[in-house]
Scaffold this motif. Structure first.
Motif, PDB file in Angstrom:
ATOM      1  N   ASP A 344      13.084 113.577 177.544  1.00  0.00           N
ATOM      2  CA  ASP A 344      12.277 112.878 176.539  1.00  0.00           C
ATOM      3  C   ASP A 344      11.391 113.843 175.755  1.00  0.00           C
ATOM      4  O   ASP A 344      11.158 113.642 174.564  1.00  0.00           O
ATOM      5  CB  ASP A 344      11.422 111.783 177.187  1.00  0.00           C
ATOM      6  N   ASP A 570      21.885 111.459 164.500  1.00  0.00           N
ATOM      7  CA  ASP A 570      21.874 110.360 165.466  1.00  0.00           C
ATOM      8  C   ASP A 570      20.501 109.718 165.648  1.00  0.00           C
ATOM      9  O   ASP A 570      20.407 108.573 166.087  1.00  0.00           O
ATOM     10  CB  ASP A 570      22.367 110.860 166.837  1.00  0.00           C
ATOM     11  N   HIS A 571      19.447 110.464 165.367  1.00  0.00           N
ATOM     12  CA  HIS A 571      18.096 109.943 165.615  1.00  0.00           C
ATOM     13  C   HIS A 571      17.354 109.567 164.338  1.00  0.00           C
ATOM     14  O   HIS A 571      16.412 108.802 164.396  1.00  0.00           O
ATOM     15  CB  HIS A 571      17.268 110.957 166.411  1.00  0.00           C
TER      16      HIS A 571
ATOM     17  N   GLY B 444       7.113 107.955 177.623  1.00  0.00           N
ATOM     18  CA  GLY B 444       8.254 108.604 178.265  1.00  0.00           C
ATOM     19  C   GLY B 444       8.381 108.189 179.723  1.00  0.00           C
ATOM     20  O   GLY B 444       9.488 107.948 180.232  1.00  0.00           O
ATOM     21  N   VAL B 514      22.349 111.679 184.538  1.00  0.00           N
ATOM     22  CA  VAL B 514      21.087 111.008 184.213  1.00  0.00           C
ATOM     23  C   VAL B 514      20.431 111.568 182.952  1.00  0.00           C
ATOM     24  O   VAL B 514      19.656 110.873 182.280  1.00  0.00           O
ATOM     25  CB  VAL B 514      20.125 111.066 185.425  1.00  0.00           C
ATOM     26  N   ARG B 515      20.752 112.831 182.613  1.00  0.00           N
ATOM     27  CA  ARG B 515      20.109 113.410 181.434  1.00  0.00           C
ATOM     28  C   ARG B 515      20.526 112.705 180.149  1.00  0.00           C
ATOM     29  O   ARG B 515      19.733 112.586 179.221  1.00  0.00           O
ATOM     30  CB  ARG B 515      20.415 114.915 181.349  1.00  0.00           C
ATOM     31  N   SER B 518      18.674 109.542 179.530  1.00  0.00           N
ATOM     32  CA  SER B 518      17.242 109.855 179.486  1.00  0.00           C
ATOM     33  C   SER B 518      16.790 110.318 178.101  1.00  0.00           C
ATOM     34  O   SER B 518      15.637 110.104 177.723  1.00  0.00           O
ATOM     35  CB  SER B 518      16.896 110.916 180.535  1.00  0.00           C
ATOM     36  N   VAL B 519      17.667 110.956 177.350  1.00  0.00           N
ATOM     37  CA  VAL B 519      17.309 111.326 175.965  1.00  0.00           C
ATOM     38  C   VAL B 519      17.023 110.054 175.159  1.00  0.00           C
ATOM     39  O   VAL B 519      16.129 110.021 174.318  1.00  0.00           O
ATOM     40  CB  VAL B 519      18.427 112.150 175.293  1.00  0.00           C
ATOM     41  N   VAL B 522      13.357 106.332 175.501  1.00  0.00           N
ATOM     42  CA  VAL B 522      12.312 105.739 174.660  1.00  0.00           C
ATOM     43  C   VAL B 522      12.925 104.887 173.543  1.00  0.00           C
ATOM     44  O   VAL B 522      12.456 103.759 173.312  1.00  0.00           O
ATOM     45  CB  VAL B 522      11.338 106.814 174.129  1.00  0.00           C
ATOM     46  N   GLU B 585      24.568 107.592 171.133  1.00  0.00           N
ATOM     47  CA  GLU B 585      25.092 108.854 170.577  1.00  0.00           C
ATOM     48  C   GLU B 585      24.099 110.010 170.657  1.00  0.00           C
ATOM     49  O   GLU B 585      24.476 111.162 170.437  1.00  0.00           O
ATOM     50  CB  GLU B 585      25.450 108.647 169.090  1.00  0.00           C
ATOM     51  N   GLY B 586      22.834 109.692 170.907  1.00  0.00           N
ATOM     52  CA  GLY B 586      21.783 110.657 170.601  1.00  0.00           C
ATOM     53  C   GLY B 586      21.547 111.786 171.580  1.00  0.00           C
ATOM     54  O   GLY B 586      20.681 112.623 171.340  1.00  0.00           O
ATOM     55  N   ALA B 587      22.278 111.844 172.681  1.00  0.00           N
ATOM     56  CA  ALA B 587      21.985 112.889 173.674  1.00  0.00           C
ATOM     57  C   ALA B 587      22.502 114.260 173.272  1.00  0.00           C
ATOM     58  O   ALA B 587      21.929 115.285 173.634  1.00  0.00           O
ATOM     59  CB  ALA B 587      22.565 112.489 175.029  1.00  0.00           C
ATOM     60  N   GLU B 588      23.602 114.279 172.520  1.00  0.00           N
ATOM     61  CA  GLU B 588      24.291 115.548 172.230  1.00  0.00           C
ATOM     62  C   GLU B 588      23.354 116.646 171.729  1.00  0.00           C
ATOM     63  O   GLU B 588      23.234 117.705 172.324  1.00  0.00           O
ATOM     64  CB  GLU B 588      25.394 115.324 171.191  1.00  0.00           C
ATOM     65  N   ALA B 590      20.110 116.986 171.538  1.00  0.00           N
ATOM     66  CA  ALA B 590      18.948 117.369 172.345  1.00  0.00           C
ATOM     67  C   ALA B 590      19.357 118.195 173.551  1.00  0.00           C
ATOM     68  O   ALA B 590      18.641 119.107 173.967  1.00  0.00           O
ATOM     69  CB  ALA B 590      18.182 116.123 172.803  1.00  0.00           C
ATOM     70  N   LEU B 591      20.517 117.895 174.117  1.00  0.00           N
ATOM     71  CA  LEU B 591      20.935 118.634 175.311  1.00  0.00           C
ATOM     72  C   LEU B 591      21.658 119.920 174.952  1.00  0.00           C
ATOM     73  O   LEU B 591      21.685 120.868 175.735  1.00  0.00           O
ATOM     74  CB  LEU B 591      21.821 117.744 176.208  1.00  0.00           C
ATOM     75  N   ALA B 592      22.266 119.960 173.752  1.00  0.00           N
ATOM     76  CA  ALA B 592      23.034 121.150 173.376  1.00  0.00           C
ATOM     77  C   ALA B 592      22.139 122.332 173.029  1.00  0.00           C
ATOM     78  O   ALA B 592      22.483 123.482 173.284  1.00  0.00           O
ATOM     79  CB  ALA B 592      23.954 120.825 172.185  1.00  0.00           C
TER      80      ALA B 592
END
Lengths: 598, 598
Positions: A344, A570-571, B444, B514-515, B518-519, B522, B585-588, B590-592
């Motif tokens: 987050d 995406d955000h 968060g 879980v990640r 989690s992105v 919120v 869709e939004g995790a990509e 932030a995690l990349a």
């Protein structure tokens, strides 16, 4: 606490690969803006921002400017910083060489302005307003006014103000009552009270040149009866030097939520018989001149939003890297990690980062178009670029400042409880940012300008041209064999369709019932900013994809650009269809409710 | 400046027609909460809020609480107001009659709490924390602790605190280091430093009862080694009265962005040999007990968001009705009109109003469910309602507080330049609101709790039950022959589909990685709050449609409800599909991104 660091890497990316400086440097009068010169300027400006302006940001907030008996003292260290600013020639950066300026393209000075704003927005307001005064006098001032004022204003020895607002007349300039009576000797005597005058009184410079809106005795009512005057704090002597104190007095300064370092003055003109002023241009055309200054000022306030966003991001990132809390999510290890590892917190940082980069790229595109519209040899090209600039000015102003408030608020949130404690500094950015969607025309005013003068008036032609340009980019995204680019393309496709729907609605309803599209004007502005930002991030992603394919250096930077563009899609861009729906459907509830039921 | 006015009409609407008090009053122990009694209480509370608490809101902000030599003095007038508050019995409203309380259902006391928060949120924090202490002692305290502390806390003669945070441990309570050593006589000696303790020191009451998390010497590491202690400022004497000063000292208070009237203390325990404390319940179960208190506190902070939103709305509406500027859009008349007539100002007011009413209705639904879960004779019904409460607590807390920041920020915007000047009062609401998404667990933290414990753990069962309930309402909207209800139904339909998609995604990905969910935690919380608010506004619209059809009185109120529900659908609920897309869709991005490229 770390000081502001100019985001040179991203700025170079914009100038080298996204909005090539080379094209602007081919314009007549911009030849000196080579890559070497420009990068040297950015480096030096970055040092000045970090070394001189940034350390004064907190003291300005804490001590504020102080009023006593009509005099205003700025915070400790500010006078000296302003002296250094002027001596280093920063004030003259984008001014005409004819009056001592360096004539840098707006594309370059926009990035330098972003740095001043990121380092110390309350300080940066002073030269920003001086530049407004310079432009008005340059454009419409008599030869005498130009000769007397421009060299002093360009050097920064004197500063300028924009004096519009009166207690009964905020955004509504038709209600201006300040009177200006001609004295028969080419001067006027002004009388009236003005409020919210940024740097209307201060101790940074020896003289202050007020550009004042007022009414001559026989002026027609409304906006058509307003004229523009130069009213200096001290009357200049023939042949240089300062003469008598003019009849303009600072009655008080405001106690504000933020930008404490910048004095916001209440000015009384003519309490002792009349303040001496000189007409700029022709009588009754003051509003027209003021609007020319205002366009530049609106763009400049957009840059404040970007600078504050960058600063808030840097502070939040520093904190997120240093603050250890909790363990890595989904990992076995019980070792504490920095909160930057928490999904987050990453989301919040990426939201700040991606919006800031999108805004910066968009502002640079508009700045380059401003240079082209001003200097390109081909009239058709000038006109086409001007239409783009006119369309985007309210968007850069309105969208970048609304986003700045959100970004600064996220900066507080990332700090948790520490963000709420003033000494951390995160809260100051929120307090400072909160003025930017208000002054130089609220977001509502920007949005009304956008849907009326920029969309409805040309029946959506300028917007259609932009949509065509973005669709081109969407096409390129689809032709690269990349899932990531395709995902960005999908969001951009939906965003463009949303923008088209909303534009059609505005064009179709503005004439028949202006109230309906006006309810959705701010959501429309948000939508246009969101899609235009997505366009720039998509362009950045295409460049990054290309560079990575070529095996160019700095692969980490280009991979990050791709990830940031994807995140933005995406955000941020994902909000576009919802915004279009609000524009098209959203008037009913707001117009149906009866006043007494609110 | 007008004082806060309790929104009694809307509160009565909720209690009479949306979340019927009658149903709650049938629960064992709630029989006294008749409509007459409840409405009398709300009327009296409204008078106290407007007449006593609201006038002290500004002085609390301006003067703040002052620290000197370990003592804290509240702002002028606050001591007297607290005395009146206690004497009038307001502190005991929702407490158990066994200890002197009035045992009012949460449904009613929630509305009263909203009033305290709307009138003066910095003041309201004190009784809010006292109630937390009462609940912990009631629930797990020994007979001796209950006898000694509860009557004093219930009456308000003494106040309570929640003492969790330490400098190195914010949200991460596993890192708590404060030590508690048993003395063999049933007492413990505590030693450690705690920060961010709301009302940790003050002059409103003669004693302060700290509920402190600490570790016993042989406690296991992490959250499983934490115990909960009662540590009073003054040790109570046998048989009543105050004895020796305990070894707990207020080292300083924070200089905060807002809630200046409420002292936020740094507390040192045991500098002179150890602060005397008594264990609550069993050793090592402190976190479990604290979480019970925290659920109530989280709901209470959600009510702060609603109260501040209402207050900010009232102030903005007053200003918009009084401020004349510009002419009526689309009309011929050149007469100046109040800005409430301008479509964009209406949009902002309606955004504040519709979100505030949606949040109020939702909070009341959760409060009524809390009463049912606590008191209903049927265990299955209790369990089902508890699942709903558990699902919604993080939403009420997270969503209502994030919205409060946006609402208060809109309140500033409606005031234009005047909103940025502190004396107007609009800015204070923004500064006050900004803490609410942070304390008692950041948004968060709420969102992590939501997707983990409330969605993934039961594989979406509680969410599915809610979706079924809302779908029922959607069906009813479609069956009334009304274009307006159909339009609301269309938005609700899309919102439900979005919520289903996002829930499926969370359930499906939480275990494997879980990640990823989690992105989007919120945005998921925002989505659930948005749809749940839409559900309540849709129910309100159905009632209003029915009443208008029946030709009942107060047609203006019911027409406004319909307009407000329609507005909410098009301006707030319209965001739902975009939020679901962000979740899925939004995790990509932030995690990349690599850490060093942030």
């Amino acid at each position: 606490m770390k000081e502001y660091t100019a985001p040179l890497r991203d700025m170079h990316f914009v100038l080298r690969e996204l909005t090539p400086l080379e094209e602007v440097a081919r314009l007549p009068g911009c030849e000196d803006a080579t890559r070497e010169v420009t990068e040297a300027i950015l480096t030096e400006a970055g040092k000045f921002a970090s070394g001189v302006l940034s350390p004064l940001n907190r003291v300005g907030d804490r001590e504020g400017a102080r009023w006593r008996d009509g005099e205003v003292t700025t915070a400790p260290g500010w006078r000296d910083a302003y002296r250094q600013f002027v001596e280093a020639g920063w004030n003259a950066l984008s001014c005409d060489p004819e009056h001592g300026g360096q004539g840098l393209p707006r594309l370059v000075s926009a990035l330098v302005d972003e740095m001043w704003n990121g380092a110390n927005v309350a300080f940066a307001l002073c030269p920003m307003l001086t530049r407004g005064a310079i432009e008005a006098i340059e454009l419409r001032g008599s030869e005498a006014l130009r000769r007397t004022y421009l060299p002093k204003l360009v050097s920064g020895e004197w500063t300028g103000t924009m004096v519009l607002t009166e207690p009964q007349a905020g955004s509504d300039l038709a209600s201006v009552r300040t009177r200006a009576v001609p004295q028969g000797d080419g001067t006027y005597k002004l009388e009236g009270q003005k409020i919210f005058i940024t740097y209307g009184e201060h101790d940074l410079a020896e003289n202050i040149v007020h550009l004042v809106l007022a009414r001559t005795p026989d002026a027609p009512e409304g906006v058509k009866g307003i004229s523009l005057f130069v009213v200096p704090k001290f009357l200049p002597k023939e042949g240089g030097g300062l003469g008598a104190r003019n009849d303009v007095r600072c009655v008080s300064i405001e106690h504000k939520l933020g930008i404490h370092g910048s004095p916001t003055a209440v000015l009384a003109f003519g309490d002792q018989g009349g303040a001496v002023g000189w007409l700029v241009g022709e009588e009754h055309r003051g509003l027209e001149y003021m609007f020319i200054m205002m366009n530049a000022a609106r763009f400049a306030v957009g840059l404040e939003g970007i600078g504050i966003s960058e600063r808030a991001y840097q502070r939040a990132l520093d904190y997120a890297r240093e603050r250890l809390q909790g363990t890595e999510l989904g990992a076995r290890s019980r070792e504490r990690v920095a909160i930057v590892r928490h999904p987050d917190v990453r989301r919040m940082l990426m939201l700040m980062k991606s919006r800031t980069e999108a805004m910066r790229a968009l502002a640079c595109a508009v700045a380059a178009a401003t240079d082209t519209a001003r200097r390109h040899p081909d009239a058709a090209r000038r006109q086409e670029r001007q239409a783009f600039v006119d369309l985007m000015i309210p968007v850069v102003k309105g969208w970048a400042t609304e986003m700045a408030v959100e970004n600064a608020s996220l900066g507080v949130q990332i700090h948790g409880g520490m963000g709420y404690v003033e000494e951390t500094g995160a809260a100051q950015h929120l307090r400072d940012a909160r003025i930017t969607p208000i002054y130089e025309g609220t977001t509502g005013i920007q949005a009304a300008d956008l849907i009326g003068r920029k969309i409805a008036r040309d029946r959506g032609a300028a917007a259609a041209a932009l949509i065509r340009e973005v669709r081109e980019v969407e096409g390129q995204l689809g032709r690269r064999d990349s899932a990531l680019l395709a995902a960005i393309g999908a969001r951009l496709h939906e965003g463009l369709a949303a923008l088209e729907r909303a534009t059609e609605f505005v064009v179709g309803t503005y004439g028949p019932d202006v109230r309906r599209p006006s309810v959705g004007a701010v959501p429309f502005l948000d939508l246009l900013g969101t899609v235009a930002g997505g366009w720039q991030m998509a362009r950045a992603a295409l460049v990054a994809h290309q560079r990575l394919g070529e095996g160019a250096g700095e692969a980490g930077f280009y991979r990050a650009k791709l990830a940031t563009a994807r995140f933005y899609a995406d955000h941020v861009l994902a909000r576009a269809p919802g915004l279009a729906l609000t524009v098209v459907e959203g008037a009913e509830g707001a117009l149906a409710i009866e006043d007494d039921q609110l």
